[in-house]
Design an enzyme around this catalytic site. Structure first.
Site, PDB file in Angstrom:
ATOM      1  N   ARG A   1      -0.904  -2.293  -6.937  1.00  0.00           N
ATOM      2  CA  ARG A   1      -1.312  -3.332  -5.980  1.00  0.00           C
ATOM      3  C   ARG A   1      -2.290  -4.298  -6.635  1.00  0.00           C
ATOM      4  O   ARG A   1      -2.163  -5.520  -6.503  1.00  0.00           O
ATOM      5  CB  ARG A   1      -1.940  -2.660  -4.759  1.00  0.00           C
TER       6      ARG A   1
ATOM      7  N   TYR B   1      -9.998  -8.134  -5.746  1.00  0.00           N
ATOM      8  CA  TYR B   1      -8.895  -7.595  -6.528  1.00  0.00           C
ATOM      9  C   TYR B   1      -8.732  -8.321  -7.858  1.00  0.00           C
ATOM     10  O   TYR B   1      -8.153  -7.792  -8.793  1.00  0.00           O
ATOM     11  CB  TYR B   1      -7.581  -7.721  -5.747  1.00  0.00           C
TER      12      TYR B   1
ATOM     13  N   LYS C   1      -2.048  -2.100   7.489  1.00  0.00           N
ATOM     14  CA  LYS C   1      -3.450  -1.813   7.779  1.00  0.00           C
ATOM     15  C   LYS C   1      -3.960  -2.804   8.823  1.00  0.00           C
ATOM     16  O   LYS C   1      -3.756  -4.006   8.711  1.00  0.00           O
ATOM     17  CB  LYS C   1      -4.281  -1.919   6.493  1.00  0.00           C
TER      18      LYS C   1
ATOM     19  N   HIS D   1      -2.378   2.325  -6.033  1.00  0.00           N
ATOM     20  CA  HIS D   1      -3.246   1.175  -5.791  1.00  0.00           C
ATOM     21  C   HIS D   1      -3.403   0.323  -7.043  1.00  0.00           C
ATOM     22  O   HIS D   1      -3.655  -0.880  -6.956  1.00  0.00           O
ATOM     23  CB  HIS D   1      -4.614   1.642  -5.297  1.00  0.00           C
TER      24      HIS D   1
ATOM     25  N   ARG E   1       0.841  -1.194   0.000  1.00  0.00           N
ATOM     26  CA  ARG E   1       0.000   0.000   0.000  1.00  0.00           C
ATOM     27  C   ARG E   1       0.879   1.248   0.000  1.00  0.00           C
ATOM     28  O   ARG E   1       2.022   1.216   0.458  1.00  0.00           O
ATOM     29  CB  ARG E   1      -0.913   0.022   1.224  1.00  0.00           C
TER      30      ARG E   1
END
Length: 325
Positions: free
Chosen positions: A249, A281, A174, A246, A149
């Site tokens: 990612r 994702y 996170k 992102h 991240r």
């Protein structure tokens, strides 16, 4: 009294290990609900009050006549639910008025992933004849190689990069979760070059700084600087789709699964608590699922003639009819 409850709610969230952003959002939305309803005593909140407030969220329009997104409404409702759950657990209220309030089904758009060719074009944009260019290329390589991240990247220290072992340690990601992810040979190569030749120049005025990625002012590189750099590289590479940190990612997860990685291994590398988050994702791979099924399933690879091995429906039907007469 309300401010005191909100303070205790924030402390409760911190104790649970929620990120500062989550603490701020949950407490902020809970306060927004209380201000919107004019409530000064949490015990007087009823389920119809919450339902009326939710209706107002769907009807809301800003100055540009733009409504709240589905995701925004979800987080607002979730914040209020968590607030009243906390009040019930701490015996401030006896009955949770939000107990049977349900969040709307969250619709998550499929995020655009970079193809390997597009990623390479972006990676090639930083000018490697400059100190900043080498740093920026290293940042891009680490983003693409690890799926880290943006805030995790900016918080990395010099001790988190194990170049000998080829791994990156991410401390207190996170949800305050730690994890270790492989770096890959290209990221290791650029990190070694950056740490040996570039970072010492950036840290001349502050040798005590332990941040991995720094700028000329000896400050840790900011999220804004990285975001602007990615945007410039995307434009220079003539990539039309939107690209952020992102996106790397998402591209990381998509590429791994597409090339045969186990989804649960990808979940660990991304630092997701719930496998459903990881699956979100890689939803863009749905178009390839039939192809992968045909290629991978043992029955699909069976050479047996389908027509000759199929059930003889007429024979079965006939024998059944004779038995029933």
């Amino acid at each position: 009294m309300i401010e005191d409850l909100l303070f205790r709610f924030r402390e409760h969230l911190r104790m649970l290990g929620r990120s500062p952003a989550t603490v701020k959002a949950y407490a902020g939305h809970a306060k927004e609900f209380l201000l919107a309803t004019g409530i000064t005593d949490a015990k007087k909140v009823t389920t119809p009050m919450i339902e009326s407030w939710i209706t107002g969220l769907w009807d809301y329009r800003n100055d540009r006549d733009k409504p709240y997104s589905n995701a925004t409404i979800c987080i607002k409702i979730r914040s209020v639910k968590r607030f009243f759950e906390f009040l019930e657990k701490t015996n401030v209220i006896f009955i949770d008025p939000a107990q049977f309030i349900k969040e709307p089904k969250k619709t998550t758009p499929i995020k655009p992933a970079l193809t390997p060719g597009e990623a390479r074009r972006i990676l090639d944009q930083p000018n490697l004849s400059t100190l900043t260019g080498i740093r920026d290329r290293t940042v891009l390589e680490v983003l693409y190689a690890t799926g880290i991240r943006l805030n995790e990247l900016c918080s990395l220290t010099i001790y988190d990069a194990d170049l000998q072992g080829g791994v990156l340690r991410i401390n207190k990601g996170k949800g305050s979760k730690d994890r270790v992810v492989p770096l890959g040979k290209h990221a290791v190569k650029f990190l070694r070059e950056y740490i040996a030749k570039v970072r010492p120049r950036f840290s001349q005025k502050n040798r005590t700084s332990r941040y991995l990625f720094m700028d000329y002012l000896c400050s840790p590189v900011s999220k804004a600087v990285v975001s602007i750099m990615i945007r410039k590289c995307r434009k220079a590479a003539k990539i039309k789709k939107q690209v952020t940190a992102h996106t790397f990612r998402h591209s990381f997860a998509t590429a791994l699964v597409k090339n045969g990685a186990d989804v649960r291994a990808v979940q660990k590398m991304l630092g997701h608590s719930d496998l459903k988050t990881t699956q979100g994702y890689i939803r863009s791979l749905g178009l390839d699922m039939k192809k992968e099924h045909r290629k991978s399933h043992p029955r699909e690879r069976d050479k047996e003639n389908i027509r000759s091995s199929g059930p003889r429906i007429k024979r079965i039907k006939g024998s059944y009819e004779r038995r029933s007469l």
